[in-house]
Design a protein around this motif. Structure first.
Motif, PDB file in Angstrom:
ATOM      1  N   ILE A   1       2.061  -6.278   3.381  1.00 17.55           N
ATOM      2  CA  ILE A   1       3.383  -6.666   2.902  1.00 17.55           C
ATOM      3  C   ILE A   1       4.368  -5.521   3.106  1.00 17.55           C
ATOM      4  CG2 ILE A   1       2.640  -6.089   0.558  1.00 17.55           C
ATOM      5  CD1 ILE A   1       4.660  -8.184  -0.431  1.00 17.55           C
ATOM      6  N   VAL A   2       5.484  -5.872   3.716  1.00 14.94           N
ATOM      7  CA  VAL A   2       6.556  -4.897   3.856  1.00 14.94           C
ATOM      8  C   VAL A   2       7.521  -5.129   2.714  1.00 14.94           C
ATOM      9  CG1 VAL A   2       8.607  -4.343   5.192  1.00 14.94           C
ATOM     10  CG2 VAL A   2       6.416  -4.590   6.342  1.00 14.94           C
ATOM     11  N   THR A   3       7.890  -4.112   2.032  1.00 11.49           N
ATOM     12  CA  THR A   3       8.802  -4.329   0.910  1.00 11.49           C
ATOM     13  C   THR A   3       9.733  -3.147   0.713  1.00 11.49           C
ATOM     14  OG1 THR A   3       8.956  -4.785  -1.441  1.00 11.49           O
ATOM     15  CG2 THR A   3       7.080  -3.495  -0.718  1.00 11.49           C
ATOM     16  N   HIS A   4      10.883  -3.494   0.183  1.00  8.83           N
ATOM     17  CA  HIS A   4      11.848  -2.473  -0.197  1.00  8.83           C
ATOM     18  C   HIS A   4      11.697  -2.115  -1.667  1.00  8.83           C
ATOM     19  CE1 HIS A   4      14.758  -2.896   3.271  1.00  8.83           C
ATOM     20  NE2 HIS A   4      14.567  -1.616   3.093  1.00  8.83           N
ATOM     21  N   ASN A   5      10.999  -3.006  -2.341  1.00  7.76           N
ATOM     22  CA  ASN A   5      10.959  -2.930  -3.787  1.00  7.76           C
ATOM     23  C   ASN A   5       9.714  -2.153  -4.198  1.00  7.76           C
ATOM     24  OD1 ASN A   5      10.475  -3.485  -6.471  1.00  7.76           O
ATOM     25  ND2 ASN A   5      11.332  -5.554  -6.344  1.00  7.76           N
ATOM     26  N   MET A   6       9.911  -0.958  -4.703  1.00  7.80           N
ATOM     27  CA  MET A   6       8.742  -0.111  -4.976  1.00  7.80           C
ATOM     28  C   MET A   6       7.922  -0.612  -6.131  1.00  7.80           C
ATOM     29  SD  MET A   6      10.088   3.584  -4.018  1.00  7.80           S
ATOM     30  CE  MET A   6      11.726   3.150  -4.381  1.00  7.80           C
ATOM     31  N   GLN A   7       8.601  -1.245  -7.100  1.00 12.68           N
ATOM     32  CA  GLN A   7       7.824  -1.816  -8.191  1.00 12.68           C
ATOM     33  C   GLN A   7       6.885  -2.880  -7.650  1.00 12.68           C
ATOM     34  OE1 GLN A   7      11.187  -1.299  -8.622  1.00 12.68           O
ATOM     35  NE2 GLN A   7      10.739   0.534  -9.821  1.00 12.68           N
ATOM     36  N   GLN A   8       7.422  -3.634  -6.675  1.00 16.20           N
ATOM     37  CA  GLN A   8       6.599  -4.680  -6.112  1.00 16.20           C
ATOM     38  C   GLN A   8       5.365  -4.079  -5.429  1.00 16.20           C
ATOM     39  OE1 GLN A   8       8.212  -7.030  -2.781  1.00 16.20           O
ATOM     40  NE2 GLN A   8       7.667  -8.783  -4.047  1.00 16.20           N
ATOM     41  N   ALA A   9       5.604  -3.033  -4.652  1.00 18.62           N
ATOM     42  CA  ALA A   9       4.476  -2.379  -3.983  1.00 18.62           C
ATOM     43  C   ALA A   9       3.474  -1.894  -5.018  1.00 18.62           C
ATOM     44  CB  ALA A   9       4.984  -1.214  -3.139  1.00 18.62           C
ATOM     45  N   ALA A  10       3.983  -1.289  -6.060  1.00 15.64           N
ATOM     46  CA  ALA A  10       3.095  -0.749  -7.087  1.00 15.64           C
ATOM     47  C   ALA A  10       2.325  -1.861  -7.785  1.00 15.64           C
ATOM     48  CB  ALA A  10       3.926   0.029  -8.115  1.00 15.64           C
ATOM     49  N   ARG A  11       3.032  -2.992  -8.005  1.00 18.20           N
ATOM     50  CA  ARG A  11       2.399  -4.075  -8.734  1.00 18.20           C
ATOM     51  C   ARG A  11       1.301  -4.761  -7.951  1.00 18.20           C
ATOM     52  NH1 ARG A  11       7.686  -5.363 -10.707  1.00 18.20           N
ATOM     53  NH2 ARG A  11       7.965  -6.704  -8.896  1.00 18.20           N
ATOM     54  N   CYS A  12       1.572  -5.019  -6.673  1.00 12.89           N
ATOM     55  CA  CYS A  12       0.641  -5.933  -6.029  1.00 12.89           C
ATOM     56  C   CYS A  12      -0.177  -5.351  -4.882  1.00 12.89           C
ATOM     57  CB  CYS A  12       1.344  -7.214  -5.604  1.00 12.89           C
ATOM     58  SG  CYS A  12       2.673  -6.945  -4.477  1.00 12.89           S
ATOM     59  N   SER A  13      -0.037  -4.091  -4.567  1.00 11.75           N
ATOM     60  CA  SER A  13      -0.820  -3.616  -3.432  1.00 11.75           C
ATOM     61  C   SER A  13      -1.960  -2.711  -3.879  1.00 11.75           C
ATOM     62  CB  SER A  13       0.082  -2.861  -2.458  1.00 11.75           C
ATOM     63  OG  SER A  13       0.518  -1.663  -3.037  1.00 11.75           O
ATOM     64  N   ASP A  14      -2.987  -2.677  -3.008  1.00 15.49           N
ATOM     65  CA  ASP A  14      -4.085  -1.750  -3.260  1.00 15.49           C
ATOM     66  C   ASP A  14      -3.807  -0.420  -2.596  1.00 15.49           C
ATOM     67  OD1 ASP A  14      -5.594  -3.819  -4.502  1.00 15.49           O
ATOM     68  OD2 ASP A  14      -5.926  -4.617  -2.484  1.00 15.49           O
ATOM     69  N   LYS A  15      -3.274  -0.514  -1.410  1.00 19.63           N
ATOM     70  CA  LYS A  15      -2.964   0.707  -0.686  1.00 19.63           C
ATOM     71  C   LYS A  15      -1.506   0.653  -0.270  1.00 19.63           C
ATOM     72  CE  LYS A  15      -7.180   2.552   0.880  1.00 19.63           C
ATOM     73  NZ  LYS A  15      -7.606   3.554   1.864  1.00 19.63           N
ATOM     74  N   THR A  16      -0.949   1.827  -0.093  1.00 17.22           N
ATOM     75  CA  THR A  16       0.458   1.891   0.285  1.00 17.22           C
ATOM     76  C   THR A  16       0.625   2.904   1.406  1.00 17.22           C
ATOM     77  OG1 THR A  16       1.199   1.310  -1.926  1.00 17.22           O
ATOM     78  CG2 THR A  16       2.788   2.420  -0.528  1.00 17.22           C
ATOM     79  N   ALA A  17       1.474   2.488   2.375  1.00 17.02           N
ATOM     80  CA  ALA A  17       1.810   3.430   3.451  1.00 17.02           C
ATOM     81  C   ALA A  17       3.296   3.680   3.389  1.00 17.02           C
ATOM     82  CB  ALA A  17       1.428   2.829   4.799  1.00 17.02           C
ATOM     83  N   PHE A  18       3.661   4.943   3.417  1.00 12.51           N
ATOM     84  CA  PHE A  18       5.079   5.288   3.354  1.00 12.51           C
ATOM     85  C   PHE A  18       5.539   5.743   4.730  1.00 12.51           C
ATOM     86  CE2 PHE A  18       8.242   8.759   2.716  1.00 12.51           C
ATOM     87  CZ  PHE A  18       9.316   7.920   2.449  1.00 12.51           C
ATOM     88  N   PHE A  19       6.597   5.096   5.222  1.00 18.65           N
ATOM     89  CA  PHE A  19       7.138   5.431   6.543  1.00 18.65           C
ATOM     90  C   PHE A  19       8.496   6.055   6.381  1.00 18.65           C
ATOM     91  CE2 PHE A  19       4.106   2.124   7.302  1.00 18.65           C
ATOM     92  CZ  PHE A  19       3.545   2.444   8.535  1.00 18.65           C
ATOM     93  N   TYR A  20       8.795   6.948   7.342  1.00 18.22           N
ATOM     94  CA  TYR A  20      10.124   7.538   7.326  1.00 18.22           C
ATOM     95  C   TYR A  20      10.514   7.849   8.768  1.00 18.22           C
ATOM     96  CZ  TYR A  20      14.101  10.343   5.959  1.00 18.22           C
ATOM     97  OH  TYR A  20      15.359  10.835   5.815  1.00 18.22           O
ATOM     98  N   ILE A  21      11.630   7.278   9.206  1.00 16.96           N
ATOM     99  CA  ILE A  21      12.147   7.422  10.577  1.00 16.96           C
ATOM    100  C   ILE A  21      11.048   7.278  11.628  1.00 16.96           C
ATOM    101  CG2 ILE A  21      13.939   8.622  11.893  1.00 16.96           C
ATOM    102  CD1 ILE A  21      14.305  10.526   9.680  1.00 16.96           C
ATOM    103  N   GLY A  22      10.336   6.199  11.529  1.00 19.97           N
ATOM    104  CA  GLY A  22       9.375   5.904  12.581  1.00 19.97           C
ATOM    105  C   GLY A  22       8.044   6.615  12.480  1.00 19.97           C
ATOM    106  N   ARG A  23       7.897   7.424  11.449  1.00 18.87           N
ATOM    107  CA  ARG A  23       6.609   8.120  11.311  1.00 18.87           C
ATOM    108  C   ARG A  23       5.914   7.684  10.022  1.00 18.87           C
ATOM    109  NH1 ARG A  23       6.867  12.285  15.034  1.00 18.87           N
ATOM    110  NH2 ARG A  23       9.028  12.715  15.607  1.00 18.87           N
TER     111      ARG A  23
END
Lengths: 533, 348, 288
Positions: free
Chosen positions: C238-260
């Motif tokens: 899931i791609v999301t802008h909403n960090m609460q959403q990421a925190a609520r429903c994901s097991d793992k999280t990947a953080f991207f910044y300017i293509g990296r």
């Protein structure tokens, strides 16, 4: 552990066996089918240009040849003298006009009976007769020479025909028959000798002509009133100028040389700038597009003169002012007008509008309108009115679209500042949609200039540059148009002849004209889109 | 009256601006209604005069012979104190019966009797054939340009060219058809030449309009379908074309109106002034395609320019014009209604 | 492999779809265990270009089966691009290319020229940012994908429709109007319809591109709840802008910044104890 996925490693590799046709999958076949259609469409549309060029370009070669023969056979020489004669005829026309004015003066102002008026004019008539008769020797000369040069031209045409005949026989392989075809090359130098031998006779005749004219002018009768006298003076002045031109004509004839080559560009300029469109003439055919172009232009200008205010006005009304009910009813109604087939409108012009306009023009109360009354039922005005009706829906629809595209916020902002509706329309909405409206007008012009049936039926079909000295009344004269000439003459021409090719060149002119109009219209619209953001 | 005593601050007052506004709006309104009036005048004149030809007072109220006969010459003469009007065949039969009638001073008007059946048939044939060609080529080309082609400089150029060709005068297409089909391909004046000429005339319009309709289908439909594992063709067939179809249909009906209404392109590619045989009266099948036909618009041109205007010729002139106008108008109205209807139905 | 088995087991058989599926796999009990996560997607040093501009720089990432992975990061960081790489939706955009590296799903490089992208997309479903139900009935929306694959029997289609709608927690709301237009639903319902549509073709992986960005909080909560349920059966990204959403429903999280890819870890760790200062700045709301 269950069987590994590795057992089926690549389902989404080429997992399914696919149907192939000529090494292409079905999807690719479909793509090729669509692409093929696109290619056909594009190729055909490209062919249009190619065919117009293919048929049209031959014109310039043929025309150059025609111009060369015109010179070599001496037609040009005779035309120089003929021009002199024609100028004289114009002067006699001036005299007839003057006579009519005197006659009117006598009958209407002096209340003389016609017979008495004619009697009073006896002196003038004698003067006019002497003036007209003076050209006699020149006229005789022209008529003799005309026969001579026509004979030369015929001879040349015959030779060309023979050559063509031989070429065809050779192409068919009938060499023996081909050798039998006699070809006698036309020796222009020899043929033209008798023509050039008439130079001294001409100089003599011309001197006599000038002498007579001067004598006649000196004995010009006096006019009854200053107004007419002024005209007579003007006539004398014109005649003086005419006489002063004689040496130039003689000089021209003296230096005339049949061997002078016809420059290549003349074939183009004689088309683009040519003021005559004369075909199937015993003398010389001319293919000058100017009268047709001016005809098309005049008709279009008249049409747009009516259609632009009406179309744009209606668009503003419908888009900004009308009630929703009006909008709902009028928009389809105007679009419906655009479905009128042009030939039906043309028929309407022939059957109804032409007569109606003529009847209207003959109303005494409308005599102040320039050009009224007129007697030609089919003229620029008739065709222009009908074309306006054709152009209005185009202009209306596009202009309405342009008005619609103005963001609501512009209008709201203006209202919020206390502007009334008219101010908002004039100061905000019109400027914002101006480029759209201009392109609507341009596309309307494109529609009008390319319209065939209405002008063919209603423009009068007289191939001549309208007489602009008449001022605005020019719009009541008949003209012929570029589209009309193609439609009228294409059916009758010999395929491959110069006339046939000339019509294709007219088609080319129309083609590029419409491309240009369209392109400019689109450019304007695109720029406008960017400016809005 | 009491209200006038106490004007409030927002009281409407007459002002120059207000008068101006009213005057200008009046002008705009006048322009609109003038246009409508002119359109109505043309339409109603033709309807009024033409209905005298195509309707009649007694049952079945429609002048069927006008729709089912071929054009004939009209003969007008006085016979035993009565003025008689007869079509060609009738006149010949009459002369056989009364040989004296041949000597009577008779005026004849070409095309002024009989009907316009062959013209209607010819027009229908021309429209059907050319629209089939134009739709197949046009819609497919539009699908390719919009769905398959990669957007490059060349495709943009092609689009621009097609867009510009839509404005080229019909007579130029006629000229092209004459040069290419009639002469270069040697098809002569024939149905086939007319079909292709008319088809290529509307082709740019159909391609442009079809592409517009395809573009109006939201991108999400395509992505959604592709993401479900549909192939490109499945996506186009099931999820793009059905939604673009109404727009394509509208434009093609407008195309029909244009094809049916144009005279200039068929003048020297397909239309005959007069032809005795009907199109299906051919010796062998292939002749069908290589025969010229009579067509309504050309017939109108002929009867309005080549024969004099008088009470006898007027009937066939107005009658033909009315029939033709009605046919084209019905087609155009259908497309306008269809479009308005669809505009309301399909909103994404 | 447990995962494959459970995956198949929870669905009705579709023999025409998976002819190579070993019969033995279907006999396994469902969801018996959650063994050590298995690598499903392996992204290896991926460089990706839109025309001349590079959108992804050297991204390496391994995603596990039956987990929810969230991609977060500021706009334009490449998270959506990466997502669209996974089912090659980027093919639809002119001038895109993978310049370097690979994406392997179950060990197969999906950019290999002999990959059938249609098959790939059947396996990797997608839910879009803006709900895009087709202007057809709810029923037709859901059966669209199946019909493409040739399933036509009414019973089978009915079954799948109910199952998918139940799976998307939409059944109760729409069961009485299956044959009305999908466009008549509310925004949240439309998005769940799109999810139902995606799961109807039984993908392994579901990609969600900001599925809740156009929804109100209530509808968002429903979709999140749904994600929770779905993860027992599907691998979800899931791609999301909403960090609460990421925190609520994901097991793992990947953080991207300017293509990296800046950081990839368990969601808890990313939000509680990020190792990278940029990540910390972002999750704590200091930029982005």
């Amino acid at each position: 552990m269950e069987p590994s996925r590795a057992a089926e490693p690549a389902e989404f590799l080429t997992g399914r066996r696919k149907f192939h046709l000529f090494g292409l999958t079905i999807d690719e076949c479909i793509k090729v089918f669509f692409g093929g259609n696109a290619v056909v469409s594009v190729v055909v549309l490209a062919l249009i240009t190619i065919f117009l060029f293919k048929e049209g370009f031959g014109f310039f070669g043929l025309n150059q040849q025609s111009l060369r023969v015109y010179r070599q056979a001496g037609l040009e020489y005779v035309d120089i003298i003929r021009a002199q004669q024609d100028d004289h005829t114009a002067l006699t026309r001036y005299l007839s006009d003057l006579r009519l004015r005197q006659f009117n003066y006598f009958t209407q102002q002096q209340h003389l009976a016609p017979a008495e008026a004619n009697q009073r004019l006896a002196g003038f008539d004698e003067f006019a007769d002497r003036f007209g008769g003076a050209v006699g020797p020149i006229r005789g000369l022209v008529s003799d020479l005309t026969e001579t040069v026509t004979a030369i031209k015929d001879k040349f045409t015959n030779t060309e025909n023979r050559k063509e005949e031989r070429r065809q026989l050779l192409a068919e392989g009938r060499t023996a028959d081909a050798a039998k075809v006699e070809i006698t090359a036309v020796d222009f130098a020899a043929e033209l000798k008798p023509l050039l031998a008439t130079r001294p006779a001409y100089v003599e005749a011309n001197a006599e002509f000038a002498r007579q004219l001067s004598a006649v002018i000196a004995s010009a009768p006096a006019m009854p009133i200053p107004d007419l006298q002024a005209r007579m003076d003007r006539f004398k002045q014109l005649t003086g100028e005419y006489l002063a031109g004689f040496p130039a004509v003689e000089q021209k004839l003296k230096t005339w040389d049949y061997t002078r080559p016809v420059p290549w560009y003349q074939t183009v300029t004689s088309f683009i700038l040519g003021r005559d469109w004369v075909t199937a003439s015993f003398w010389q055919d001319w293919y000058g597009v100017i009268p047709l172009f001016i005809g098309s232009l005049m008709v279009s200008v008249v049409a747009l003169f009516f259609a632009v205010p009406l179309g744009v006005g209606a668009a503003i009304y419908i888009n900004q002012i009308a009630t929703p009910l009006e909008q709902k009813l009028i928009k389809p109604a105007i679009e419906f007008i655009s479905a009128f087939p042009s030939v039906v409108l043309g028929f309407f012009g022939v059957a109804v509008l032409g007569q109606a306009l003529r009847a209207l023009s003959q109303q005494p109360s409308l005599a102040w309108v320039p050009g009224f009354p007129f007697s030609e039922r089919l003229n620029i005005l008739t065709a222009g009115c009908l074309l306006a009706l054709l152009a209005v829906p185009t202009i209306f629809t596009l202009a309405e679209d342009a008005l619609n595209n103005v963001p609501r916020s512009f209008k709201e902002a203006s209202f919020a500042l206390g502007a009334n509706r008219l101010q908002t329309i004039v100061k905000i909405i019109m400027p914002a949609s101006l480029s759209g409206i201009i392109s609507a007008v341009l596309l309307g012009l494109g529609r009008v200039i390319g319209e065939t049936m209405v002008v063919l039926l209603c423009a009068g079909n007289r191939i001549a540059i309208p007489d602009f000295t008449a001022g605005l009344a020019v719009i009541t004269q008949p003209v012929h148009t570029m589209t009309g000439i193609i439609a009228q003459e294409m059916g009758e021409v010999v395929r491959g002849s110069i006339h046939y090719r000339a019509l294709f060149v007219v088609g080319l002119v129309l083609f590029f004209l419409s491309l240009l109009i369209n392109y400019v219209a689109q450019r304007i619209v695109r720029r406008y889109r960017i400016s809005i953001g | 009256m009491a209200a006038l005593v106490n004007p409030h601050i927002f009281q409407t007052r007459p002002s120059a601006a207000r008068r101006w506004e009213r005057a200008c709006f009046g002008l705009f309104g006048a322009a609109t209604y003038l246009v409508l009036f002119c359109g109505a005048a043309v339409f109603l004149t033709i309807v009024a005069k033409g209905s005298r030809t195509i309707f009649k007072a007694e049952a079945p109220f429609i002048n069927t012979t006008f729709f089912t006969d071929a054009p004939e010459s009209l003969y007008v003469f006085e016979w035993q104190g009565k003025k008689l009007e007869m079509g060609d065949r009738e006149h010949r039969a009459f002369i056989e019966q009364h040989p004296d009638a041949a000597k009577v001073k008779t005026e004849s008007y070409i095309y002024a009797a009989g009907g316009i059946f062959p013209c209607i048939v010819g027009t229908v044939l021309l429209v059907v054939g050319s629209m089939t060609i134009a739709l197949v080529l046009g819609v497919c080309a539009a699908v390719y340009l919009n769905e398959y082609a990669r957007d490059g400089a060349f495709i943009r150029f092609v689009r621009l060219a097609i867009l510009n060709l839509a404005g080229v005068p019909s007579i130029v297409f006629g000229l092209f058809g004459f040069g290419m089909f009639v002469i270069f391909f040697g098809w002569n004046v024939s149905l086939l030449s007319g079909w292709f000429t008319l088809a290529f005339m509307v082709l740019p319009v159909i391609i442009t309009a079809s592409e517009e309709s395809l573009k109006a289908v939201p991108k999400g439909f395509r992505e959604g379908s592709l993401a479900l594992g549909a192939t490109k063709w499945q996506t186009i067939r099931k999820n793009v074309l059905p939604y673009a179809l109404p727009g394509i249909l509208t434009s093609s009906i407008l195309g029909i109106a244009r094809v049916a209404g144009e005279t200039a392109p068929i003048m020297f590619t397909a239309a005959y002034v007069v032809r005795d045989k009907l199109p299906w009266q051919v010796e062998k099948f292939s002749d069908f395609f290589f025969q010229g036909v009579m067509a309504l618009p050309y017939h109108i041109y002929v009867v309005s320019s080549k024969i004099p205007q008088n009470e006898y010729t007027e009937r066939v002139q107005y009658g033909t014009a009315l029939v033709f106008l009605l046919i084209v108008a019905v087609i155009a109205t259908a497309s306008i209604l269809l479009r308005n209807n669809l505009r309301n139905r399909y909103k994404w | 492999m447990v995962t494959a088995a459970t995956l198949m087991e929870t669905r009705s058989p579709a023999p025409n779809l998976r002819p190579t599926m070993p019969a033995a796999a279907t006999g396994q009990p469902a969801g018996t265990a959650a063994p050590a996560a298995e690598v499903l997607i392996d992204i290896d040093h991926l460089d990706f270009f839109y025309g001349a501009s590079q959108a992804l720089y050297d991204v390496s990432l391994r995603l596990d089966t039956r987990k929810v992975t969230a991609f977060i990061g500021p706009s334009g960081c490449g998270k959506s691009t990466l997502l669209r790489c996974l089912n090659r939706m980027n093919d639809l955009i002119d001038g895109t290319r993978v310049a370097k590296g690979s994406i392997k799903i179950r060990g197969v490089d999906i950019n290999r020229p002999d990959v059938d992208v249609i098959e790939l997309r059947k396996r990797v479903g997608m839910v879009f940012q803006k709900s895009n139900p087709f202007p057809k009935s709810i029923y037709e929306n859901i059966t669209y994908g199946l019909r493409l694959q040739g399933a036509t029997t009414k019973a089978r289609l009915d079954e799948v429709v109910e199952k998918s709608l139940r799976g998307a927690a939409l059944w109760e709301e729409v069961k009485d109007r299956l044959h009305t237009s999908g466009l008549g639903l509310s925004g949240g319902q439309q998005q769940r319809l799109c999810i139902a549509r995606a799961i109807a073709v039984e993908p392994e992986i579901i990609l969600m591109d900001e599925p809740c960005s156009a929804l109100d909080p209530l509808a968002t909560a429903k979709v999140e709840e749904l994600i929770h349920e779905l993860k027992t059966k599907f691998t979800i990204i899931i791609v999301t802008h909403n960090m609460q959403q990421a925190a609520r429903c994901s097991d793992k999280t990947a953080f991207f910044y300017i293509g990296r890819l800046i950081e990839y870890a368990d969601t808890q760790q990313i939000f509680m104890n990020p190792s990278n200062p940029q990540t910390e700045a972002y999750v704590s709301g200091r930029f982005g």
